[in-house]
Design a protein around this motif. Structure first.
Motif, PDB file in Angstrom:
ATOM      1  N   TYR A 137       0.848  -1.192   0.000  1.00 51.49           N
ATOM      2  CA  TYR A 137       0.000   0.000   0.000  1.00 51.49           C
ATOM      3  C   TYR A 137       0.881   1.240   0.000  1.00 51.49           C
ATOM      4  O   TYR A 137       2.002   1.182   0.485  1.00 51.49           O
ATOM      5  CB  TYR A 137      -0.897   0.012   1.244  1.00 51.49           C
ATOM      6  N   PRO A 138       0.403   2.349  -0.510  1.00 47.85           N
ATOM      7  CA  PRO A 138      -0.924   2.574  -1.066  1.00 47.85           C
ATOM      8  C   PRO A 138      -1.097   1.835  -2.385  1.00 47.85           C
ATOM      9  O   PRO A 138      -0.131   1.548  -3.090  1.00 47.85           O
ATOM     10  CB  PRO A 138      -0.995   4.089  -1.267  1.00 47.85           C
ATOM     11  N   ALA A 139      -2.375   1.549  -2.705  1.00 44.80           N
ATOM     12  CA  ALA A 139      -2.685   0.783  -3.915  1.00 44.80           C
ATOM     13  C   ALA A 139      -3.958   1.320  -4.558  1.00 44.80           C
ATOM     14  O   ALA A 139      -4.895   1.716  -3.862  1.00 44.80           O
ATOM     15  CB  ALA A 139      -2.866  -0.688  -3.570  1.00 44.80           C
ATOM     16  N   SER A 140      -3.974   1.292  -5.873  1.00 49.42           N
ATOM     17  CA  SER A 140      -5.158   1.696  -6.626  1.00 49.42           C
ATOM     18  C   SER A 140      -6.111   0.511  -6.727  1.00 49.42           C
ATOM     19  O   SER A 140      -5.741  -0.638  -6.444  1.00 49.42           O
ATOM     20  CB  SER A 140      -4.759   2.154  -8.031  1.00 49.42           C
ATOM     21  N   THR A 141      -7.320   0.780  -7.177  1.00 48.69           N
ATOM     22  CA  THR A 141      -8.290  -0.293  -7.383  1.00 48.69           C
ATOM     23  C   THR A 141      -7.746  -1.327  -8.361  1.00 48.69           C
ATOM     24  O   THR A 141      -7.861  -2.533  -8.129  1.00 48.69           O
ATOM     25  CB  THR A 141      -9.635   0.288  -7.887  1.00 48.69           C
TER      26      THR A 141
ATOM     27  N   LYS B  22     -12.629   3.987  -8.725  1.00 44.30           N
ATOM     28  CA  LYS B  22     -11.435   3.983  -9.584  1.00 44.30           C
ATOM     29  C   LYS B  22     -10.548   5.204  -9.342  1.00 44.30           C
ATOM     30  O   LYS B  22      -9.373   5.184  -9.666  1.00 44.30           O
ATOM     31  CB  LYS B  22     -11.837   3.952 -11.061  1.00 44.30           C
ATOM     32  N   ASP B  23     -11.109   6.253  -8.777  1.00 45.09           N
ATOM     33  CA  ASP B  23     -10.370   7.499  -8.592  1.00 45.09           C
ATOM     34  C   ASP B  23      -9.755   7.615  -7.197  1.00 45.09           C
ATOM     35  O   ASP B  23      -9.428   8.695  -6.746  1.00 45.09           O
ATOM     36  CB  ASP B  23     -11.279   8.687  -8.865  1.00 45.09           C
ATOM     37  N   ARG B  24      -9.590   6.507  -6.538  1.00 43.46           N
ATOM     38  CA  ARG B  24      -9.114   6.502  -5.155  1.00 43.46           C
ATOM     39  C   ARG B  24      -7.894   5.604  -5.007  1.00 43.46           C
ATOM     40  O   ARG B  24      -7.785   4.576  -5.667  1.00 43.46           O
ATOM     41  CB  ARG B  24     -10.232   6.001  -4.250  1.00 43.46           C
ATOM     42  N   THR B  25      -7.012   6.005  -4.109  1.00 44.46           N
ATOM     43  CA  THR B  25      -5.886   5.173  -3.697  1.00 44.46           C
ATOM     44  C   THR B  25      -6.148   4.751  -2.260  1.00 44.46           C
ATOM     45  O   THR B  25      -6.517   5.578  -1.427  1.00 44.46           O
ATOM     46  CB  THR B  25      -4.564   5.954  -3.793  1.00 44.46           C
TER      47      THR B  25
ATOM     48  N   ASP C 128      -4.970   3.325   1.358  1.00 43.50           N
ATOM     49  CA  ASP C 128      -3.733   3.374   2.142  1.00 43.50           C
ATOM     50  C   ASP C 128      -3.501   2.159   3.021  1.00 43.50           C
ATOM     51  O   ASP C 128      -2.463   2.049   3.668  1.00 43.50           O
ATOM     52  CB  ASP C 128      -3.672   4.654   2.970  1.00 43.50           C
ATOM     53  N   GLY C 129      -4.441   1.221   3.020  1.00 42.75           N
ATOM     54  CA  GLY C 129      -4.245   0.011   3.808  1.00 42.75           C
ATOM     55  C   GLY C 129      -5.461  -0.894   3.748  1.00 42.75           C
ATOM     56  O   GLY C 129      -6.491  -0.542   3.168  1.00 42.75           O
ATOM     57  N   PRO C 130      -5.362  -2.062   4.369  1.00 45.85           N
ATOM     58  CA  PRO C 130      -6.445  -3.039   4.302  1.00 45.85           C
ATOM     59  C   PRO C 130      -7.745  -2.548   4.918  1.00 45.85           C
ATOM     60  O   PRO C 130      -8.825  -2.904   4.459  1.00 45.85           O
ATOM     61  CB  PRO C 130      -5.897  -4.265   5.027  1.00 45.85           C
ATOM     62  N   ASN C 131      -7.672  -1.719   5.955  1.00 41.16           N
ATOM     63  CA  ASN C 131      -8.909  -1.213   6.556  1.00 41.16           C
ATOM     64  C   ASN C 131      -9.670  -0.332   5.591  1.00 41.16           C
ATOM     65  O   ASN C 131     -10.906  -0.381   5.535  1.00 41.16           O
ATOM     66  CB  ASN C 131      -8.622  -0.456   7.852  1.00 41.16           C
ATOM     67  N   ALA C 132      -8.963   0.477   4.813  1.00 43.12           N
ATOM     68  CA  ALA C 132      -9.613   1.343   3.826  1.00 43.12           C
ATOM     69  C   ALA C 132     -10.283   0.501   2.737  1.00 43.12           C
ATOM     70  O   ALA C 132     -11.395   0.813   2.292  1.00 43.12           O
ATOM     71  CB  ALA C 132      -8.599   2.306   3.216  1.00 43.12           C
ATOM     72  N   VAL C 133      -9.624  -0.576   2.336  1.00 41.76           N
ATOM     73  CA  VAL C 133     -10.215  -1.471   1.328  1.00 41.76           C
ATOM     74  C   VAL C 133     -11.460  -2.136   1.910  1.00 41.76           C
ATOM     75  O   VAL C 133     -12.506  -2.182   1.266  1.00 41.76           O
ATOM     76  CB  VAL C 133      -9.210  -2.533   0.837  1.00 41.76           C
ATOM     77  N   SER C 134     -11.373  -2.628   3.126  1.00 44.14           N
ATOM     78  CA  SER C 134     -12.518  -3.293   3.758  1.00 44.14           C
ATOM     79  C   SER C 134     -13.705  -2.363   3.889  1.00 44.14           C
ATOM     80  O   SER C 134     -14.846  -2.761   3.629  1.00 44.14           O
ATOM     81  CB  SER C 134     -12.140  -3.814   5.154  1.00 44.14           C
ATOM     82  N   GLU C 135     -13.442  -1.134   4.289  1.00 47.25           N
ATOM     83  CA  GLU C 135     -14.531  -0.165   4.436  1.00 47.25           C
ATOM     84  C   GLU C 135     -15.240   0.083   3.101  1.00 47.25           C
ATOM     85  O   GLU C 135     -16.456   0.049   3.016  1.00 47.25           O
ATOM     86  CB  GLU C 135     -13.990   1.143   5.000  1.00 47.25           C
ATOM     87  N   ALA C 136     -14.458   0.319   2.051  1.00 50.77           N
ATOM     88  CA  ALA C 136     -15.040   0.569   0.738  1.00 50.77           C
ATOM     89  C   ALA C 136     -15.718  -0.695   0.203  1.00 50.77           C
ATOM     90  O   ALA C 136     -16.787  -0.622  -0.403  1.00 50.77           O
ATOM     91  CB  ALA C 136     -13.960   1.045  -0.237  1.00 50.77           C
TER      92      ALA C 136
END
Length: 64
Positions: free
Chosen positions: A18-22, A47-50, A52-60
């Motif tokens: 991370y950070p990682a794009s979709t 698609k327009d978001r990066t 910053d970690g697994p919690n951000a991915v889980s939330e989205a």
């Protein structure tokens, strides 16, 4: 279609830098054996978001 399991989704992202794009997240999950339900959910992430970690991915992921 069965809903995607968030725990399995996180397992498919193990060792992702991370950070990682979709697109990077989807590619990593594909390479690590994510099933189609998980990949489908990950492809719906913004698609327009990066992320910053697994919690951000889980939330989205929980909102798609």
């Amino acid at each position: 279609m069965a809903s995607a399991n968030p725990i399995q989704m996180q397992k498919s992202l193990k060792d992702l830098d991370y950070p990682a794009s979709t697109d990077q997240i989807v590619e990593h999950a594909q390479q690590h054996g994510a099933d189609e339900n998980i990949l489908s959910g990950l492809r719906k992430l913004p698609k327009d978001r990066t992320f910053d970690g697994p919690n951000a991915v889980s939330e989205a992921f929980s909102k798609v």
